[in-house]
Design an enzyme around this catalytic site. Structure first.
Site, PDB file in Angstrom:
ATOM      1  N   HIS A   1      11.939  20.661 -11.080  1.00 20.02           N
ATOM      2  CA  HIS A   1      12.358  19.728 -12.129  1.00 20.02           C
ATOM      3  C   HIS A   1      11.169  18.882 -12.552  1.00 20.02           C
ATOM      4  O   HIS A   1      10.710  18.026 -11.797  1.00 20.02           O
ATOM      5  CB  HIS A   1      13.494  18.837 -11.621  1.00 20.02           C
ATOM      6  CG  HIS A   1      14.690  19.618 -11.159  1.00 20.02           C
ATOM      7  ND1 HIS A   1      14.747  20.225  -9.920  1.00 20.02           N
ATOM      8  CD2 HIS A   1      15.854  19.921 -11.787  1.00 20.02           C
ATOM      9  CE1 HIS A   1      15.897  20.862  -9.804  1.00 20.02           C
ATOM     10  NE2 HIS A   1      16.593  20.700 -10.912  1.00 20.02           N
TER      11      HIS A   1
ATOM     12  N   HIS B   1      14.759  18.612 -18.474  1.00 16.94           N
ATOM     13  CA  HIS B   1      15.286  18.328 -17.134  1.00 16.94           C
ATOM     14  C   HIS B   1      14.710  19.269 -16.074  1.00 16.94           C
ATOM     15  O   HIS B   1      14.403  18.863 -14.969  1.00 16.94           O
ATOM     16  CB  HIS B   1      16.817  18.441 -17.145  1.00 16.94           C
ATOM     17  CG  HIS B   1      17.414  18.516 -15.771  1.00 16.94           C
ATOM     18  ND1 HIS B   1      17.827  17.395 -15.077  1.00 16.94           N
ATOM     19  CD2 HIS B   1      17.626  19.576 -14.948  1.00 16.94           C
ATOM     20  CE1 HIS B   1      18.274  17.770 -13.890  1.00 16.94           C
ATOM     21  NE2 HIS B   1      18.174  19.082 -13.778  1.00 16.94           N
TER      22      HIS B   1
ATOM     23  N   GLU C   1      35.799   5.904   1.952  1.00 18.09           N
ATOM     24  CA  GLU C   1      35.375   6.748   3.076  1.00 18.09           C
ATOM     25  C   GLU C   1      33.992   7.355   2.830  1.00 18.09           C
ATOM     26  O   GLU C   1      33.165   7.420   3.734  1.00 18.09           O
ATOM     27  CB  GLU C   1      36.401   7.871   3.307  1.00 18.09           C
ATOM     28  CG  GLU C   1      37.809   7.398   3.681  1.00 18.09           C
ATOM     29  CD  GLU C   1      38.635   6.964   2.464  1.00 18.09           C
ATOM     30  OE1 GLU C   1      38.201   7.171   1.311  1.00 18.09           O
ATOM     31  OE2 GLU C   1      39.740   6.409   2.685  1.00 18.09           O
TER      32      GLU C   1
ATOM     33  N   HIS D   1      48.931  13.430   5.211  1.00 13.91           N
ATOM     34  CA  HIS D   1      48.094  12.690   6.152  1.00 13.91           C
ATOM     35  C   HIS D   1      47.815  13.470   7.437  1.00 13.91           C
ATOM     36  O   HIS D   1      47.063  12.998   8.287  1.00 13.91           O
ATOM     37  CB  HIS D   1      48.777  11.362   6.525  1.00 13.91           C
ATOM     38  CG  HIS D   1      48.672  10.319   5.450  1.00 13.91           C
ATOM     39  ND1 HIS D   1      49.004  10.580   4.139  1.00 13.91           N
ATOM     40  CD2 HIS D   1      48.249   9.021   5.486  1.00 13.91           C
ATOM     41  CE1 HIS D   1      48.808   9.477   3.422  1.00 13.91           C
ATOM     42  NE2 HIS D   1      48.344   8.532   4.215  1.00 13.91           N
TER      43      HIS D   1
HETATM   44  C1  LIG Z   1      26.529  16.353  -6.347  1.00 14.63           C
HETATM   45  C2  LIG Z   1      25.641  17.113  -7.258  1.00 14.63           C
HETATM   46  N1  LIG Z   1      26.180  17.740  -8.314  1.00 14.63           N
HETATM   47  C3  LIG Z   1      25.422  18.480  -9.135  1.00 14.63           C
HETATM   48  C4  LIG Z   1      24.074  18.596  -8.911  1.00 14.63           C
HETATM   49  C5  LIG Z   1      23.230  19.486  -9.820  1.00 14.63           C
HETATM   50  N2  LIG Z   1      22.364  18.628 -10.668  1.00 14.63           N
HETATM   51  C6  LIG Z   1      21.103  18.357 -10.324  1.00 14.63           C
HETATM   52  S1  LIG Z   1      20.359  17.310 -11.403  1.00 14.63           S
HETATM   53  C7  LIG Z   1      21.748  17.255 -12.362  1.00 14.63           C
HETATM   54  C8  LIG Z   1      21.755  16.408 -13.614  1.00 14.63           C
HETATM   55  C9  LIG Z   1      21.328  15.055 -13.302  1.00 14.63           C
HETATM   56  O1  LIG Z   1      21.139  14.317 -14.448  1.00 14.63           O
HETATM   57  P1  LIG Z   1      20.238  13.036 -14.334  1.00 14.63           P
HETATM   58  O2  LIG Z   1      20.520  12.323 -13.101  1.00 14.63           O
HETATM   59  O3  LIG Z   1      20.380  12.294 -15.618  1.00 14.63           O
HETATM   60  O4  LIG Z   1      18.776  13.633 -14.179  1.00 14.63           O
HETATM   61  P2  LIG Z   1      17.735  13.927 -15.343  1.00 14.63           P
HETATM   62  O5  LIG Z   1      18.257  15.104 -16.115  1.00 14.63           O
HETATM   63  O6  LIG Z   1      17.655  12.717 -16.167  1.00 14.63           O
HETATM   64  O7  LIG Z   1      16.495  14.256 -14.590  1.00 14.63           O
HETATM   65  C10 LIG Z   1      22.758  18.023 -11.824  1.00 14.63           C
HETATM   66  C11 LIG Z   1      24.081  18.187 -12.435  1.00 14.63           C
HETATM   67  C12 LIG Z   1      23.547  17.929  -7.802  1.00 14.63           C
HETATM   68  N3  LIG Z   1      22.262  17.984  -7.478  1.00 14.63           N
HETATM   69  N4  LIG Z   1      24.341  17.171  -7.007  1.00 14.63           N
END
Ligand SMILES: Cc1ncc(C[n+]2csc(CCOP(=O)(O)OP(=O)(O)O)c2C)c(N)n1
Ligand SMILES: [Mg+2]
Length: 674
Positions: free
Chosen positions: A36, A266, A415, A477
């Site tokens: 990334h 991204h 939790e 539960h």
């Molecule tokens: C719990 C979770 N769900 C999905 C992902 C996959 N994922 C990685 S980055 C991202 C998008 C994040 O967007 P943002 O925080 O705005 O990052 P940017 O694109 O600005 O770098 C997703 C969906 C992940 N890493 N963790």
């Protein structure tokens, strides 16, 4: 927002330092052909200001207990962290490691992994976990500062979050908890770039994040995330707040590239022309992975900025009496307390005399009452089920703005946030965190529980109401699959003690761990005492052991955990009255039993007798002990649950679902053929 030309012109030194992060990111992602790029390119200015002007750390002593903690909650931007660690001079983060970004055997994993490299305070990548565990780091700092004094503990927690972290539900639990607890040493830096993977944030969200944080008791500051003076001013202001602070940093994802401000920015920017064009915009005319000497020098200076503070801290530590130094060092390193075993033995000695018929959650409370006043590193809590989880002891006091020395946390109905905060406390060091909820709601805590296991942090999950034995609250539960889920998680101990003696031993095991979490599965209903003879040896450490030997020729082995051990004992009585010699094996912890050498396992589970396992949960997990380990499918059976429970008094449920001594006897008879 400042454009690149103005930035370069007005802040040339800053620009070059930030450009080093950006170009290392571009080069590493290109080499890995994955990763990334956009987030590190967008947040390089914020990170540069933080690491060169505000973060208190010394790259030469990355484990210094009083350092500021930096947590990259937006873990996909891992190259931001790796570049910072390399540039500031963390010895293990070599340029070769950066060149080997995301490759087998490198410490530069796809997402930052705790334990791989110094300076990675916690594993991030599952979005939201970083900010939620940061709350635990900040709690630990407040708690230890109150109890050890500001001369030894006086630092901050800084977190970079993305839009994704803030959309995840766990972030709300974390934000609300931090606001209520007034964790003013916590500062969240939001990479407000308006972009996620699918496109603009507005595709899926219209939340006013500033109002949201303010509503939960935070101060919010906005700044241009590319203007170093504005970022610096915001951080300086944040440090003066009496509340946790969120700095909304307006940024351009993938700054300076043709992918800037788009979702394309991204991910991995690997196109050679795009990279060359971007470096041209940056004015960066060097080969890949090259850092010019003056820039490297400037970063190395930043990495050593904290050295005087670190040395002064060490001098204060050294001035303390030797015994206090040793105690603090043990506590910071999360090493077990030396009085733990003696305290547990005393509880066991009384228990074999008193033979109390109590729920294992009550046994757990008795144990905590004995341990907490001595093991003052424990910080306990519950997700609004204190009276049910029996997690609070009278000595603890409640942690909050008015009592920072309190050691009990009312997490609220959170939790997931609780589990993540426990991770943060354990990773901070100095605290043994335990927290309770109903076993069924391990589901709500699970993403953080998985990270406890992956990171190897010795937190303790006090999960009560561990089966249909909770009765009238019904199937919503009543856990049935949760033992299996926890057991399926690598590097996790799942202990389901049968009575007070086993519960005391279970706590000793849990509080002796240094690199794995423990899930304690505890009953709501009262249980008979089954360990009634004195033994100093901690039998739970064996995982499985012979609780009651057969009289006469051994024809059956009954295995059970927790509340069903009592049923196994009753079945043994009935079977032996009929001349069927039966051994009862208590299996409080399958993981520890599996770790015993073959000789122990063979002694406990010899070939020959038929085997029946009894547990008020699903069968999954038992087959190894029934059909493996010298056992045979046609000579084994399971008495437990095959579906969800029901709402009724618990004794009725055990009858209706066929988890009874009589049912066990019938199975054994069938298998033995008499
Ligand atoms: C719990 C979770 N769900 C999905 C992902 C996959 N994922 C990685 S980055 C991202 C998008 C994040 O967007 P943002 O925080 O705005 O990052 P940017 O694109 O600005 O770098 C997703 C969906 C992940 N890493 N963790
Ligand atoms: Mg974003």
């Amino acid at each position: 927002m400042l454009d690149i030309a103005t930035l370069k012109d007005r802040h040339p030194d800053h620009w070059c330092k930030a450009a080093a992060i950006r170009t290392l990111t571009l080069d590493a992602v290109a080499a890995a052909n994955s990763g990334h790029s956009g987030m590190p390119m967008g947040m390089a200015d914020v990170a540069t200001v933080l690491f060169t002007r505000h973060l208190s750390f010394d790259a030469a002593a990355p484990h210094w207990p009083d350092r500021d903690r930096f947590i990259l909650s937006a873990g996909h931007g891992s190259m931001l962290l790796y570049a910072l660690l390399h540039l500031t001079g963390h010895a293990d983060m070599t340029l070769d490691q950066i060149r080997n970004f995301r490759q087998w055997g490198s410490i530069t994993a796809g997402h930052p992994e705790y334990g791989h490299a110094t300076g990675i305070e916690t594993t991030t990548g599952p979005l939201g976990q970083g900010i939620a565990s940061a709350v635990g780091f900040a709690i630990a700092e407040e708690s230890l500062r109150a109890r050890m004094g500001a001369k030894l503990v006086d630092h901050r927690t800084w977190v970079i979050v993305g839009d994704g972290c803030l959309m995840e539900g766990v972030s709300q639990e974390a934000i609300a908890l931090a606001g209520k607890l007034e964790l003013s040493r916590l500062c969240v830096l939001w990479d407000n770039n308006g972009i996620t993977i699918d496109g603009k944030v507005s595709l899926a969200d219209v939340t006013d994040q500033n109002m949201r944080f303010q509503a939960s008791g935070w101060d919010v500051i906005e700044c241009d995330g590319h203007d170093p003076d504005a970022i610096d001013a915001a951080m300086t202001k944040a440090k003066k707040s009496s509340k946790p602070v969120m700095i909304a940093c307006a940024t351009h994802i993938a700054l300076g590239s043709s992918a800037q401000d788009t979702a394309k920015g991204h991910g991995a920017l690997t196109d050679a022309k795009l990279i060359a064009d971007t470096k041209a915009v940056y004015g960066w005319d060097y080969p890949a992975f090259h850092i010019p000497a003056d820039v490297a020098e400037a970063w190395a200076t930043a990495g050593a900025r904290g050295r005087p503070a670190r040395e002064a801290w060490e001098a204060r530590m050294a001035a303390l009496p030797a015994t206090r130094q040793a105690a603090l060092t043990r506590q910071f390193a999360n090493e077990p307390h030396r009085r733990l075993t003696a305290l547990v033995r005393a509880i066991k000695a009384r228990a074999v005399v008193d033979k109390p018929r109590i729920a294992s959650r009550s046994s757990s409370e008795l144990v905590l009452k004995a341990l907490n006043p001595v093991l003052t590193e424990t910080v306990g809590g519950s997700a609004d089920l204190t009276g049910s989880n029996n997690t609070r002891t009278p000595d603890m006091g409640v942690f909050g703005p008015e009592n920072r020395a309190g050691r009990y946390i009312h997490y609220g109905i959170r939790e997931h946030g609780m589990a993540a905060a426990m991770n943060g406390m354990a990773l901070h060091g100095g605290i043994r965190a335990y927290g309770g909820t109903f076993m069924c709601f391990t589901d709500y805590a699970r993403p953080a529980m998985r990270l406890s296991a992956l990171m190897g942090v010795p937190v303790v999950y006090v999960m009560t109401h561990d089966s249909i034995g909770l009765g009238e609250d019904g199937p919503t539960h009543q856990p049935v699959e949760h033992l299996a889920i926890s057991r399926a998680t690598p590097n996790t101990l799942v202990i389901r003690p049968a009575d007070l003696v086993e519960t005391a031993e279970a706590w000793e095991v849990a509080l002796s761990q240094t690199s794995r979490p423990t899930v304690l599965a505890l009953s709501r209903q009262n249980l008979a005492a089954v360990r009634v003879t004195t033994s100093n040896a901690n039998l739970v450490t064996r995982g499985g052991y012979v609780l009651s030997e057969a009289t006469g020729p051994r024809r059956a082995i009954l295995m059970a955990s927790g509340s069903e051990v009592e049923i196994a004992m009753k079945a043994q009585e009935l079977l032996q009255a009929d001349g069927i010699g039966t051994r009862v094996v208590s299996v409080p912890c399958m993981e520890l039993f599996a770790e015993q050498d073959e000789a122990w396992r063979r002694r406990v589970l010899p070939a020959g007798p038929v085997r029946v396992a009894i547990e008020a949960g699903v069968r999954q997990g038992w087959d190894r002990w029934l059909m493996g380990e010298r056992g045979r499918a046609e000579k084994s059976a399971f008495v437990g649950m095959t579906g969800f429970g029901a709402s009724a008094p618990y004794d009725r449920l055990y009858k209706e679902f066929g988890i009874t001594a009589e049912a066990v006897v019938a199975k054994v008879r069938e298998l033995v053929g008499v």
